[in-house]
Design an enzyme around this catalytic site. Structure first.
Site, PDB file in Angstrom:
ATOM      1  NE  ARG A 192      66.269 -22.320  33.241  1.00 14.36           N
ATOM      2  CZ  ARG A 192      66.227 -21.493  32.205  1.00 14.36           C
ATOM      3  NH1 ARG A 192      67.192 -20.618  32.032  1.00 14.36           N
ATOM      4  NH2 ARG A 192      65.268 -21.554  31.325  1.00 14.36           N
ATOM      5  CG  ASP A 193      61.605 -22.320  39.718  1.00  8.90           C
ATOM      6  OD1 ASP A 193      62.223 -21.706  40.617  1.00  8.90           O
ATOM      7  OD2 ASP A 193      60.420 -22.087  39.435  1.00  8.90           O
ATOM      8  CB  VAL A 194      65.397 -27.006  42.940  1.00  5.32           C
ATOM      9  CG1 VAL A 194      65.193 -27.852  44.194  1.00  5.32           C
ATOM     10  CG2 VAL A 194      65.755 -27.883  41.755  1.00  5.32           C
TER      11      VAL A 194
END
Length: 532
Positions: free
Chosen positions: A309-311
């Site tokens: 969710r936060d690449v």
């Protein structure tokens, strides 16, 4: 006699479940650290503020002080929408031990079935270990049957027989088939659902043994639930520091900064120069492949699917060998095994956010695919994901990259540090990024497909690099020294020995020829490793 059998059963369960006590980690500040005699370490907690999320929420009974978590009761013999699973032990090596209901089948003196309990348990967030659990059946006319399902719906079944003519045949603390049988679960699998029960094996339905054994029992000695991430390209979490007002997480030290810093500047590299390392195409390709491999693992190979969710390039660290280490799982979500998407508040970083997720709040694995596409575009162009210093049409890298690819302008937006001799592999990488950045999630590839394609490109690139290996004379020239010289100090006289010891001590930079341009440090390190 019946009481004796029941006592044996209860003693067996208690002994198995409580003989593996271990030292526990610690909970968040100002959060209860225990429920009864069970330590509750973070990410578990007894309130929403004390746990990572609802997945790790442990309820603590105020009357019995027994910790438990809840599961939906779709396939369980219960009148409630949920059933409680008592927690016996939690450890952060990925193991959660809980109490499990006992299956039974009971008959009256005429052989009529009067009561039967057959648990059928489906776990939403965790998997059941096949290697750390055993299935046990107790009785003198009992067939224990165990059935399990993995996340793909594949069925595994096993069982054992417990038989005896009278109670004197049984031996205390033994479970070899006389009054008690014990078997391992099918090995090498992670189970999402289990079903187990006991049946009579004779035609008289326990009538011949009813006087001392009217019931048969089946149970799992302990339920071990796995919830850990273990991958060579994921930053390892060593522990916690609670001596400050804010919780500090202690990770392994990764010395070479982030991909973002090396692509966009603002990092002091290993050589104390106020500039970032210029990443070669081969290094960028390897970083992309390693990052894609981590995401593919999280989506499909981990015990329970996880969406990062936060690449982004700031969350990809580089170690001494410029190996990628994915970090920051603070926004990650565990995906229930029977779900393909999660409805959630939008969270992430502008410039990397999946537009479909942004508009629908439906988080899927393809959201990570989009974010990875942005990172790959960064590696190809050297441009930030979002920058208001660029003209309006170029501010958002994802849209600018997509429009440039459609117009056939890839060469115009490539990072100048990428050698165009690699243009065929670069084009293949760019096409992968373009597919990852498609607006509709269903049109994007999976991370497993992306990882495999990048691996294929890297193999070709490494083959080309291998054909250009340095000669022995060129290897000598790495450090500008003769193979043997008595003019040097004794420890330095033999170049082979001196070079080898310097590599082991991590002193390559101290012995390199001063005339060599340090901007090519990746190639130099690779050549040095070949020489070693």
């Amino acid at each position: 006699m019946t009481l004796h059998i029941k006592q044996f059963l209860l003693i067996a369960v208690v002994a198995v479940l409580y003989t593996k006590a271990s030292t526990q980690p610690i909970s968040l500040p100002n959060c209860p650290s225990k429920c009864g005699c069970v330590t509750i370490p973070y990410p578990f907690g007894t309130t929403k503020d004390c746990s990572l999320d609802n997945t790790f929420l442990i309820n603590c009974s105020q009357t019995s002080h027994v910790p438990f978590f809840q599961e939906e009761a779709d396939n369980y013999d219960s009148d409630s929408d949920y059933y409680n699973i008592s927690v016996l032990n939690i450890s952060l090596d990925g193991v959660l031990r809980v109490a499990w209901p006992i299956s039974s089948d009971c008959y009256d003196e005429k052989g009529k079935l009067v009561n039967e309990t057959t648990p059928d348990i489906t776990l939403t967030y965790f998997d059941i270990s096949s290697s750390q659990n055993k299935f046990i059946a107790v009785g003198c006319d009992t067939l224990g049957i165990f059935t399990a399902f993995d996340s793909g719906g594949k069925v595994y079944a096993t069982g054992c027989v417990a038989y005896c003519n009278n109670l004197n045949d049984t031996e205390a603390n033994k479970c070899s088939g006389i009054g008690c049988c014990e078997i391992s679960m099918p090995q090498g699998h992670l189970f999402a659902e289990v079903n187990y029960g006991s049946k009579n094996i004779s035609d008289d339905n326990h009538k011949s043994v009813h006087g001392f054994n009217p019931c048969g029992y089946a149970f799992i000695n302990e339920l071990v639930i796995l919830s850990q991430i273990n991958h060579r390209n994921v930053v390892k979490l060593f522990g916690f520091c609670l001596e400050t007002e804010v919780l500090l997480l202690v990770y392994e030290f990764i010395p070479n900064g982030t991909v973002h810093e090396h692509l966009h500047g603002s990092v002091t590299d290993l050589h104390d120069k106020n500039q970032s390392i210029k990443l070669t195409w081969k290094t960028r390709l390897r970083i992309a492949k390693e990052t894609a491999g981590v995401l593919a693992y999280l989506h499909s190979a981990a015990s329970t699917p996880i969406i990062h969710r936060d690449v982004k390039s700031r969350n990809i660290l580089l170690d001494r060998n410029l190996t990628a280490k994915v970090s920051d799982f603070g926004a990650s979500r565990i995906v229930p095994l029977d779900h393909s998407q999660i409805n959630t508040l939008v969270q992430g970083t502008l410039g990397y956010l999946d537009p479909e997720y942004l508009h629908t709040s439906q988080l899927t694995e393809k959201s990570d695919v989009y974010s990875f596409g942005v990172v790959l575009a960064e590696l190809l162009t050297g441009k930030k994901a979002l920058s208001f210093d660029r003209p309006e049409v170029e501010r958002n890298l994802a849209s600018y990259f997509g429009s440039s690819m459609k117009e056939g302008r890839l060469l115009h937006i490539l990072d100048q540090n990428i050698d165009e001799a690699n243009i065929e592999q670069v084009k293949e990488g760019a096409h992968i990024a373009e597919r990852c950045l498609r607006v509709k999630g269903e049109d994007r590839p999976t991370m497993k497909e992306v990882a495999m394609e990048l691996e294929g490109i890297l193999v070709i690139e490494e083959h080309r690099w291998g054909s250009d290996n340095l000669s022995s004379e060129e290897t000598e020239n790495l450090i500008g020294m003769k193979a043997l010289s008595f003019d040097r100090p004794e420890v330095d006289r033999n170049l082979a020995a001196y070079f080898g010891s310097s590599m082991k001590a991590g002193r390559l930079l101290h012995i390199l020829d001063k005339s060599i341009d340090m901007a090519n440090i990746e190639q130099l390190e690779e050549a040095a490793q070949i020489a070693e």
